[in-house]
Design a protein around this motif. Structure first.
Motif, PDB file in Angstrom:
ATOM      1  N   LYS A  80       0.824  -1.207   0.000  1.00  0.00           N
ATOM      2  CA  LYS A  80       0.000   0.000   0.000  1.00  0.00           C
ATOM      3  C   LYS A  80       0.863   1.264   0.000  1.00  0.00           C
ATOM      4  N   LYS A  81       0.200   2.386  -0.283  1.00  0.00           N
ATOM      5  CA  LYS A  81       0.783   3.705  -0.100  1.00  0.00           C
ATOM      6  C   LYS A  81       0.080   4.363   1.075  1.00  0.00           C
ATOM      7  N   SER A  82       0.808   5.210   1.802  1.00  0.00           N
ATOM      8  CA  SER A  82       0.221   5.867   2.966  1.00  0.00           C
ATOM      9  C   SER A  82       0.193   7.371   2.779  1.00  0.00           C
ATOM     10  N   TYR A  97     -12.306  13.605  -1.217  1.00  0.00           N
ATOM     11  CA  TYR A  97     -13.193  13.667  -2.379  1.00  0.00           C
ATOM     12  C   TYR A  97     -12.390  13.712  -3.675  1.00  0.00           C
ATOM     13  N   GLU A  98     -11.264  14.410  -3.648  1.00  0.00           N
ATOM     14  CA  GLU A  98     -10.418  14.450  -4.842  1.00  0.00           C
ATOM     15  C   GLU A  98      -9.869  13.071  -5.164  1.00  0.00           C
ATOM     16  N   LEU A  99      -9.498  12.325  -4.130  1.00  0.00           N
ATOM     17  CA  LEU A  99      -9.020  10.962  -4.344  1.00  0.00           C
ATOM     18  C   LEU A  99     -10.127  10.073  -4.896  1.00  0.00           C
ATOM     19  N   ASP A 386       2.988  13.540  -0.066  1.00  0.00           N
ATOM     20  CA  ASP A 386       3.357  14.576  -1.035  1.00  0.00           C
ATOM     21  C   ASP A 386       3.195  14.089  -2.468  1.00  0.00           C
ATOM     22  N   ASP A 387       3.592  12.837  -2.742  1.00  0.00           N
ATOM     23  CA  ASP A 387       3.489  12.311  -4.107  1.00  0.00           C
ATOM     24  C   ASP A 387       2.044  12.232  -4.577  1.00  0.00           C
ATOM     25  N   ILE A 388       1.152  11.863  -3.679  1.00  0.00           N
ATOM     26  CA  ILE A 388      -0.237  11.639  -4.085  1.00  0.00           C
ATOM     27  C   ILE A 388      -1.084  12.899  -3.968  1.00  0.00           C
TER      28      ILE A 388
END
Length: 402
Positions: A80-82, A97-99, A386-388
């Protein structure tokens, strides 16, 4: 990087049947995280959303720990990513909501009636994101007098009957060694998600799925439940015994316990031959399983007396030659050193940024002979924020119904 004791080059190119599916994981503890970890093993991109202060509570469920986090967290969160988001803030809700706009699945285990369940109400989510498959996992389900009760695995095992069926007949109630309340709900949740995604491929619409630790326990009673439905007798714990088959339990040898599993009358005859007890083979009371169930105590006493005369290794060898199912009872250190475990490639090693090489149990289904690889170690808290999410100024919150 992932390695296994039996490296399979095909695994390097394995994409997984859920490649392209994006999952937003708002769950915590075990049931939801186990489900989403399995989806990650199957190729889905899983983004785990955690509170900035501490994250998933299981990060602190130690010792033991590896790196900054407890091994309990590592057990259900690889691949997973956190990202860290405060779900109760307007800014955090806007980020979620953006995700969700680019996601396929959301998994949550908000307590029924809680503020977070109201904030992320399915009807409002569906109006804005009709493609979403939403899985809600609770302790006792969305209806009934217990719907608002919190629950942990042992609470579900107690309420759901599993503890009444576990342990010795005259002993205190015991929970199962595995967290079967949590894991059962997680497994049924996976089935629901994959089914809903399949239906969405035809209709284009997602749906709201609910399951609970309690419902999973009821579904896994199987033969215990149908026995009760048939005769109305209250089932009780039988130690390692089986309610419908005898002998089918652990027995003492000269040096340790081992199990024998007799599933038909032919195997019973073979067992009697191997232990040199022709008297049991011709006993009219014991030739059929129904008679052996009725005379459970007699069978247990006679077999225990005879089996104590030899060692586990020797008995298992004799039974193997005759095709009688029997096995030693292994501890986990023995299981993970077993050549069978190694041959299956069920243990894989991934590199963790602070803990170093970390062993993980892989997904237990092969696809065309290929074991899905463990793609990455369990993430450190907020490692992918930060990446996501980027580092732009906080967006203006937009309610889901807008």
């Amino acid at each position: 990087m992932t390695t296994t004791d039996t490296a399979d080059p095909a695994a390097d190119s394995f994409t997984g049947p859920l490649t392209g599916v994006r999952v937003i994981d708002l769950s915590k503890i075990l049931a939801g995280p186990y489900a989403t970890m399995s989806l990650a093993d199957l190729g889905a991109e899983v983004i785990k959303v955690e509170h900035p202060e501490g994250g998933d509570p299981t990060r602190a469920w130690g010792p033991p720990t590896l790196g900054a986090d407890a091994t309990y967290f590592h057990a259900a969160n690889h691949g997973k990513k956190s990202v860290t988001i405060d779900l109760k803030s307007d800014h955090g809700q806007a980020q979620v909501y953006e995700l969700l706009a680019g996601a396929d699945v959301i998994v949550e285990n908000f307590r029924p009636g809680s503020s977070l369940q109201q904030i992320f109400d399915y009807q409002e989510l569906a109006a804005r994101f009709p493609h979403l498959v939403v899985l809600h996992i609770s302790a006792f389900g969305d209806d009934g007098p217990l719907r608002d009760e919190p629950g942990y695995d042992m609470v579900a095992q107690a309420r759901g009957g599993l503890m009444s069926l576990t342990g010795e007949a005259e002993g205190p109630p015991m929970k199962a060694g595995f967290a079967m309340g949590d894991l059962g709900a997680g497994l049924f949740g996976i089935i629901g998600i994959v089914s809903a995604l399949f239906e969405r491929s035809r209709t284009g619409r997602g749906q709201y799925l609910t399951t609970s630790l309690y419902e999973g326990q009821l579904a896994l009673h199987v033969n215990w439940a149908t026995n009760y439905f048939a005769d109305g007798n209250r089932p009780h714990a039988l130690g390692s015994g089986h309610p419908n088959l005898v002998p089918y339990q652990a027995y003492p040898a000269a040096d340790d316990y081992f199990v024998i599993a007799i599933g038909n009358d032919s195997l019973w005859q073979k067992l009697c031959t191997q232990i040199e007890r022709p008297d049991l083979a011709v006993d009219d009371r014991l030739q059929e399983n129904r008679g052996r169930v009725a005379h459970r105590e007699l069978v247990e006493a006679e077999l225990s007396r005879t089996l104590r005369t030899n060692t586990v290794e020797n008995w298992c060898a004799k039974f193997s030659e005759a095709g009688v199912p029997a096995a030693p009872i292994k501890h986990l250190d023995e299981v993970y050193a077993d050549p069978q475990t190694e041959a299956l490639g069920m243990v894989q090693t991934v590199d963790h940024p602070s803990a170093g090489p970390m062993r993980q149990v892989a997904f237990p289904v092969n696809f065309n002979g290929v074991r899905p690889p463990v793609r990455s170690a369990p993430p450190e808290l907020g490692a992918d924020t930060d990446d996501i999410l980027g580092v732009e100024d906080p967006p203006t919150p937009t309610p889901p119904g807008a």
